[in-house]
Design a protein around this motif. Structure first.
Motif, PDB file in Angstrom:
ATOM      1  N   ASP A 167      28.027   4.991  72.405  1.00 21.38           N
ATOM      2  CA  ASP A 167      28.782   3.748  72.223  1.00 21.38           C
ATOM      3  C   ASP A 167      30.291   3.961  72.347  1.00 21.38           C
ATOM      4  OD1 ASP A 167      26.362   2.524  71.764  1.00 21.38           O
ATOM      5  OD2 ASP A 167      26.500   2.733  69.579  1.00 21.38           O
ATOM      6  N   ILE A 168      30.749   5.182  72.065  1.00 21.08           N
ATOM      7  CA  ILE A 168      32.196   5.442  72.124  1.00 21.08           C
ATOM      8  C   ILE A 168      32.522   6.515  73.178  1.00 21.08           C
ATOM      9  CG2 ILE A 168      32.621   4.768  69.733  1.00 21.08           C
ATOM     10  CD1 ILE A 168      32.529   7.724  68.974  1.00 21.08           C
ATOM     11  N   ILE A 171      31.435  25.307  69.388  1.00 23.31           N
ATOM     12  CA  ILE A 171      32.640  24.481  69.258  1.00 23.31           C
ATOM     13  C   ILE A 171      33.695  25.276  68.498  1.00 23.31           C
ATOM     14  CG2 ILE A 171      33.578  22.342  68.304  1.00 23.31           C
ATOM     15  CD1 ILE A 171      30.813  21.112  68.581  1.00 23.31           C
ATOM     16  N   HIS A 172      34.909  25.286  69.010  1.00 22.90           N
ATOM     17  CA  HIS A 172      35.977  26.079  68.396  1.00 22.90           C
ATOM     18  C   HIS A 172      36.365  25.483  67.043  1.00 22.90           C
ATOM     19  CE1 HIS A 172      39.773  28.187  67.928  1.00 22.90           C
ATOM     20  NE2 HIS A 172      39.453  28.940  68.956  1.00 22.90           N
ATOM     21  N   PRO A 173      36.571  26.308  66.012  1.00 18.85           N
ATOM     22  CA  PRO A 173      36.934  25.795  64.683  1.00 18.85           C
ATOM     23  C   PRO A 173      38.181  24.914  64.695  1.00 18.85           C
ATOM     24  CG  PRO A 173      36.351  28.110  64.548  1.00 18.85           C
ATOM     25  CD  PRO A 173      36.374  27.775  66.002  1.00 18.85           C
ATOM     26  N   ASN A 174      39.115  25.209  65.583  1.00 19.39           N
ATOM     27  CA  ASN A 174      40.322  24.388  65.653  1.00 19.39           C
ATOM     28  C   ASN A 174      40.038  22.969  66.127  1.00 19.39           C
ATOM     29  OD1 ASN A 174      41.688  26.613  64.852  1.00 19.39           O
ATOM     30  ND2 ASN A 174      42.841  26.920  66.743  1.00 19.39           N
ATOM     31  N   HIS A 175      38.826  22.731  66.622  1.00 22.78           N
ATOM     32  CA  HIS A 175      38.501  21.431  67.192  1.00 22.78           C
ATOM     33  C   HIS A 175      37.335  20.742  66.480  1.00 22.78           C
ATOM     34  CE1 HIS A 175      41.236  22.353  70.531  1.00 22.78           C
ATOM     35  NE2 HIS A 175      40.752  23.574  70.430  1.00 22.78           N
ATOM     36  N   TYR A 176      37.038  21.226  65.270  1.00 27.90           N
ATOM     37  CA  TYR A 176      36.035  20.521  64.464  1.00 27.90           C
ATOM     38  C   TYR A 176      36.509  19.110  64.137  1.00 27.90           C
ATOM     39  CZ  TYR A 176      33.631  24.981  63.611  1.00 27.90           C
ATOM     40  OH  TYR A 176      32.953  26.157  63.747  1.00 27.90           O
ATOM     41  N   ALA A 177      37.827  18.935  64.071  1.00 31.29           N
ATOM     42  CA  ALA A 177      38.384  17.621  63.736  1.00 31.29           C
ATOM     43  C   ALA A 177      37.959  16.567  64.753  1.00 31.29           C
ATOM     44  CB  ALA A 177      39.907  17.702  63.663  1.00 31.29           C
ATOM     45  N   ARG A 178      37.751  16.958  65.986  1.00 29.53           N
ATOM     46  CA  ARG A 178      37.316  15.998  67.010  1.00 29.53           C
ATOM     47  C   ARG A 178      35.948  15.421  66.648  1.00 29.53           C
ATOM     48  NH1 ARG A 178      38.711  19.031  72.757  1.00 29.53           N
ATOM     49  NH2 ARG A 178      40.983  19.184  72.469  1.00 29.53           N
ATOM     50  N   VAL A 179      35.048  16.314  66.240  1.00 32.92           N
ATOM     51  CA  VAL A 179      33.703  15.863  65.867  1.00 32.92           C
ATOM     52  C   VAL A 179      33.780  14.970  64.623  1.00 32.92           C
ATOM     53  CG1 VAL A 179      31.377  16.611  65.216  1.00 32.92           C
ATOM     54  CG2 VAL A 179      32.728  17.975  66.838  1.00 32.92           C
ATOM     55  N   LYS A 180      34.602  15.355  63.662  1.00 41.27           N
ATOM     56  CA  LYS A 180      34.730  14.559  62.443  1.00 41.27           C
ATOM     57  C   LYS A 180      35.346  13.196  62.727  1.00 41.27           C
ATOM     58  CE  LYS A 180      35.102  18.653  59.488  1.00 41.27           C
ATOM     59  NZ  LYS A 180      35.948  19.449  58.559  1.00 41.27           N
ATOM     60  N   ASP A 181      36.286  13.150  63.673  1.00 37.95           N
ATOM     61  CA  ASP A 181      36.881  11.863  64.059  1.00 37.95           C
ATOM     62  C   ASP A 181      35.844  10.960  64.729  1.00 37.95           C
ATOM     63  OD1 ASP A 181      39.303  12.631  63.054  1.00 37.95           O
ATOM     64  OD2 ASP A 181      40.142  13.252  64.990  1.00 37.95           O
ATOM     65  N   MET A 182      34.981  11.560  65.526  1.00 38.49           N
ATOM     66  CA  MET A 182      33.917  10.775  66.165  1.00 38.49           C
ATOM     67  C   MET A 182      32.987  10.180  65.113  1.00 38.49           C
ATOM     68  SD  MET A 182      32.804  13.244  69.352  1.00 38.49           S
ATOM     69  CE  MET A 182      33.940  13.652  70.681  1.00 38.49           C
ATOM     70  N   ALA A 183      32.592  11.034  64.134  1.00 35.56           N
ATOM     71  CA  ALA A 183      31.703  10.559  63.079  1.00 35.56           C
ATOM     72  C   ALA A 183      32.387   9.487  62.230  1.00 35.56           C
ATOM     73  CB  ALA A 183      31.269  11.738  62.200  1.00 35.56           C
ATOM     74  N   ARG A 184      33.675   9.664  61.961  1.00 34.49           N
ATOM     75  CA  ARG A 184      34.418   8.688  61.160  1.00 34.49           C
ATOM     76  C   ARG A 184      34.512   7.347  61.888  1.00 34.49           C
ATOM     77  NH1 ARG A 184      38.685  11.401  60.861  1.00 34.49           N
ATOM     78  NH2 ARG A 184      38.028  12.700  59.115  1.00 34.49           N
ATOM     79  N   GLU A 185      34.680   7.417  63.189  1.00 31.93           N
ATOM     80  CA  GLU A 185      34.766   6.182  63.972  1.00 31.93           C
ATOM     81  C   GLU A 185      33.448   5.431  63.967  1.00 31.93           C
ATOM     82  OE1 GLU A 185      35.951   4.745  68.513  1.00 31.93           O
ATOM     83  OE2 GLU A 185      36.422   6.781  67.826  1.00 31.93           O
ATOM     84  N   LEU A 186      32.340   6.175  63.907  1.00 31.70           N
ATOM     85  CA  LEU A 186      31.014   5.545  63.862  1.00 31.70           C
ATOM     86  C   LEU A 186      30.581   5.234  62.432  1.00 31.70           C
ATOM     87  CD1 LEU A 186      29.199   7.815  66.481  1.00 31.70           C
ATOM     88  CD2 LEU A 186      29.822   5.412  66.784  1.00 31.70           C
ATOM     89  N   SER A 187      31.395   5.636  61.444  1.00 35.06           N
ATOM     90  CA  SER A 187      31.108   5.412  60.016  1.00 35.06           C
ATOM     91  C   SER A 187      29.799   6.068  59.594  1.00 35.06           C
ATOM     92  CB  SER A 187      31.063   3.899  59.710  1.00 35.06           C
ATOM     93  OG  SER A 187      32.293   3.295  60.035  1.00 35.06           O
ATOM     94  N   ILE A 188      29.602   7.295  60.064  1.00 32.31           N
ATOM     95  CA  ILE A 188      28.404   8.054  59.688  1.00 32.31           C
ATOM     96  C   ILE A 188      28.832   9.457  59.288  1.00 32.31           C
ATOM     97  CG2 ILE A 188      26.829   6.754  61.175  1.00 32.31           C
ATOM     98  CD1 ILE A 188      27.033   9.006  63.215  1.00 32.31           C
ATOM     99  N   PRO A 189      28.007  10.180  58.501  1.00 29.68           N
ATOM    100  CA  PRO A 189      28.338  11.570  58.163  1.00 29.68           C
ATOM    101  C   PRO A 189      28.327  12.450  59.413  1.00 29.68           C
ATOM    102  CG  PRO A 189      26.612  10.688  56.714  1.00 29.68           C
ATOM    103  CD  PRO A 189      26.778   9.704  57.824  1.00 29.68           C
ATOM    104  N   THR A 190      29.084  13.524  59.362  1.00 29.67           N
ATOM    105  CA  THR A 190      29.148  14.429  60.513  1.00 29.67           C
ATOM    106  C   THR A 190      27.784  15.023  60.833  1.00 29.67           C
ATOM    107  OG1 THR A 190      31.415  15.015  59.891  1.00 29.67           O
ATOM    108  CG2 THR A 190      30.308  16.474  61.445  1.00 29.67           C
TER     109      THR A 190
END
Length: 814
Positions: free
Chosen positions: A613-614, A581-600
């Protein structure tokens, strides 16, 4: 003519089914220097739902397209210069869809224009040429006399008639001051007409195809091995066939250096008579000599050489294409091999006469340390204790050994040294790479280590990443096929770059251990910049995160965006760095985890199932392919080796090699070998002891298409000659199939897409989401530089720091 005159989407329309805007945007992104993997994974606004192999196809066709456009421009320019270009011809040339079809158009419209004939026509001599042909076919001019005297008189009359007619065209301004000058110029016009006559060209082409091929000695002395070719003779239809590809390339090489001559023996006399009879149907005595000499000149200087050269050129192109494909598949089987000890520490062993060097690398592929073990009776116990202490502190599961005779002794001794409750697998590695690992490369890797110690490190890391270790070597010297050296250097370089880039996309380069030579395969990185990356890594004791690349001098943000997705970092602070996964797009993974309210971290491995689910929302935001890419990368992150990688190709666990010396090799013996080199008559296979045997093409049968260098095979000794050291094997079983992949590629969302060739379907599996299943590992450091990499309080401390090597023990005893 600009490139846009014939659009690229038209050129590739029969190869790929996609929107024209998508193709053009992808084309422009490739022109801007972005790598195919980055375009597919992160520039979905450009590539939409294109797959990786489709973008690679566009990249390949982009180069062919530019070549086609340049050829069109040259042909149109030549036709304009010779005043033969019309609107209809120009339109036909511009609408030509491929290089193959352009060749036919080139033959049709690039008619031979002789400079002398061109000037002669401007001087008006085409009228004289036309008059000569008319006179040669007049019935009254055909009268023949029976006596020799009348024949001489007729000949003089013919000459006088030609001279009288030629005198009318004397033109001092055009340098036509004599009758001979006029007749020679007129002859050039007739020669040009013969060259551009389709019927005559057909006759010559058919005559060449129906002739024999003969080989004669050249100007230089022929070596003994090639003398058997002298006197060779066969019909063209039997010589120019696929089974002769490799032999023909060898002959071409001998031909170019002047050792032999390859002739096509055309019956020129029959051709001359046939063409002359067509020009002068009544065999006019008056003009026979002039016309016959003209036909002979056209055949000798133009027509025959053209079609003979074309015959050789076409067959050489086919031979090169065939051998290139063989070389590409062989290279693919070697470089795309799956790892054995992915993300696990391993031990490399380089055997000596009465001992061995052992070297250990950690799970990230970084060199820890090395030492010497002795097999002498008085020193065995100390060596045993030393090895057991090493394995006690570090969980080594794999020990790498080269396929050499001394390895059998080393294996038996090391097995006795192992703790009783310790389960370790010995892996026989092929010698394909270790034979190319030179002292010069070893000094760059480890300046303070003995060459044999460096080779032990190389063997250990080859278990973790065969692909990355191969990139340390000069791949141009990697002998895979018998005719590889006959291929054009540019062709070989292109094939190597193609496979290496595909392997980088599938596996990724470990940023902390990859070599400078490996970095240069990324087309956006120059040699100077690759050197700066290595120097920065050394000065900073390794990269802590992939994003640290931005700190390298001259490493711009744009360049980081292009190449960062090609790297992995197994020991990074961020676990996402171990994925592609490209470093510039780690935010996508973090946004997914934030939406599920779980740690990355909870999304790694089996936890990625929470994204279901999403998934609908994120597929709409990212696109199906980008979402599937992120999903697979997260799923593979932290997955145990046995679940994440296929059965290895280049290595076989606990393989039995019964040949400990040449006396053991007998007819009928079944043994394990590995394919080393392909030839036109079979496969050379290595069975250890630095010896090879031949598996004949006839013995391969249906399996011949799937046997490539680097594959382990089970064979039966059919013929054994210990005196001449010639061994013939019969193939019994192929242990591994490099075509198989563990995970399936994502579904194709491009409805109606149908690749036009079978090999595209094979590429589809090669470019599937198994790329993170193999993490490349490399290191270019010396012992002093390695100290910065070794932490004082970790499980991977130098295991030999508190122990003495056998050399130290002997010195202490003395």
């Amino acid at each position: 003519m600009p490139i846009q005159t014939y659009s690229f989407e038209k050129y590739i329309s029969n190869k790929i089914s996609a929107n024209s805007d998508v193709i053009n945007q992808t084309y422009q992104a490739l022109e801007d220097g972005f790598l195919p993997d980055y375009i597919v994974d992160y520039k979905k606004d450009v590539s939409k739902e294109l797959k990786y192999f489709e973008v690679c196809l566009i990249d390949k066709k982009r180069i062919e397209y530019k070549l086609l456009i340049s050829k069109k421009e040259k042909l149109i320019t030549d036709l304009k210069r010779s005043e033969r270009l019309s609107t209809e011809i120009e339109q036909k040339i511009q609408s030509c869809p491929s290089l193959e079809s352009f060749r036919n158009i080139y033959k049709e419209y690039n008619k031979t224009v002789l400079p002398k004939a061109h000037h002669a026509k401007k001087a008006g001599l085409d009228k004289l040429a036309k008059w000569i042909l008319e006179q040669a076919n007049l019935e009254q001019a055909c009268e023949q006399t029976s006596s020799q005297t009348s024949s001489k008189t007729s000949s003089k009359t013919s000459i006088q008639t030609l001279e009288q007619e030629a005198k009318k065209f004397i033109n001092t301004e055009a340098s036509l001051v004599s009758v001979s000058d006029i007749l020679n110029a007129t002859q050039q016009i007739l020669v040009e007409d013969i060259l551009n006559n389709k019927l005559f060209n057909t006759w010559v082409s058919q005559s060449v195809d129906q002739s024999d091929v003969s080989i004669q000695a050249g100007k230089k002395d022929v070596p003994e091995k090639q003398k058997s070719w002298i006197g060779y003779k066969k019909p063209c239809e039997l010589f120019f066939k696929p089974s002769m590809y490799s032999k023909y390339l060898e002959l071409r090489k001998l031909w170019h250096v002047g050792l032999i001559k390859v002739n096509i023996d055309v019956n020129q006399q029959n051709l001359q008579d046939k063409i002359y009879n067509h020009l002068s149907t009544l065999d006019n005595v008056k003009f026979r000599g002039f016309l016959y000499n003209t036909v002979q000149l056209a055949l000798n200087q133009r027509l025959l050489p053209r079609y003979i050269q074309e015959k050789h050129r076409d067959f050489e192109e086919k031979a090169i294409k065939s051998e290139s494909y063989k070389f590409l598949k062989s290279l693919d089987s070697v470089l795309m091999a799956k790892p054995v000890a992915f993300n696990k520490p391993s031990l490399g062993v380089w055997p000596l006469k009465d001992g061995c060097y052992v070297a250990i690398v950690n799970a990230s592929g970084e060199y820890i340390s090395s030492t010497h073990l002795s097999f002498k009776e008085e020193e065995k116990q100390a060596s045993k204790n030393l090895l057991q202490n090493i394995l006690k502190d570090i969980a080594v599961e794999y020990i790498s050994l080269p396929t050499q005779s001394l390895s059998f002794l080393a294996k038996s001794e090391l097995q006795a040294f192992l703790p009783e409750n310790k389960s370790v697998k010995f892996i026989w590695t092929q010698n394909l790479a270790i034979n190319l690992y030179s002292e010069e490369i070893a000094k760059k890797d480890f300046a303070d280590l003995h060459f044999d110690q460096s080779r032990a490190v190389f063997l250990a890391r080859q278990l973790q990443s065969s692909f990355t270790e191969f990139l340390r070597l000069n791949l141009n010297t990697l002998s895979l096929t018998d005719t590889q050296h006959l291929l054009p250097k540019d062709e070989v370089k292109e094939k190597i770059n193609s496979v290496v880039n595909r392997a980088i996309y599938a596996y990724g380069l470990n940023l902390n251990v990859c070599s400078e030579s490996a970095l240069t395969y990324l087309k956006s990185l120059s040699e100077d910049l690759a050197k700066q990356v290595i120097e920065f890594r050394t000065s900073q004791s390794g990269f802590k995160e992939v994003s640290d690349l931005k700190k390298v001098p001259n490493f711009t943000s744009e360049l980081f965006e292009q190449v960062a997705g090609s790297f992995i970092l197994l020991n990074s602070k961020s676990q996402l760095d171990s994925t592609r996964i490209h470093p510039n797009h780690y935010a996508r993974v973090k946004d997914m985890a934030r939406e599920l309210s779980i740690p990355t971290k909870s999304l790694f491995g089996s936890g990625v199932s929470a994204l279901q689910d999403i998934s609908k929302k994120w597929k709409e935001l990212l696109g199906n392919y980008s979402y599937d890419f992120l999903y697979q990368e997260l799923k593979n992150c932290g997955v145990p080796e046995s679940q994440n990688i296929d059965k290895p190709v280049s290595f076989i666990e606990q393989i039995d090699l019964p040949i400990k010396n040449m006396e053991n090799l007998k007819q009928g013996l079944v043994l394990n070998v590995w394919a080393k080199r392909l030839t036109s008559f079979g496969v050379f296979a290595d069975f250890g002891l630095n010896q090879q045997g031949l598996i004949l093409l006839s013995a391969l049968k249906k399996e011949k298409q799937s046997v490539y260098p680097g594959m382990w095979l089970k064979v039966k000794a059919e013929s054994v000659n210990l005196t001449t050291k010639k061994f013939i094997f019969c193939l019994d079983h192929i242990y591994s199939d490099f075509k198989k992949r563990s995970s399936t590629p994502p579904k194709n969302t491009n409805a109606g897409f149908k690749p036009s060739k079978d090999f595209l379907n094979k590429k589809k599996s090669n470019f599937s989401n198994t790329k993170s299943s193999f993490k490349a590992s490399k290191l270019v450091k010396g012992t002093e530089k390695n100290k910065a990499f070794i932490k004082t309080k970790t499980a991977f401390n130098n295991p030999f720091a508190d122990l003495q090597s056998m050399h130290g023990l002997l010195k202490e005893k003395k």
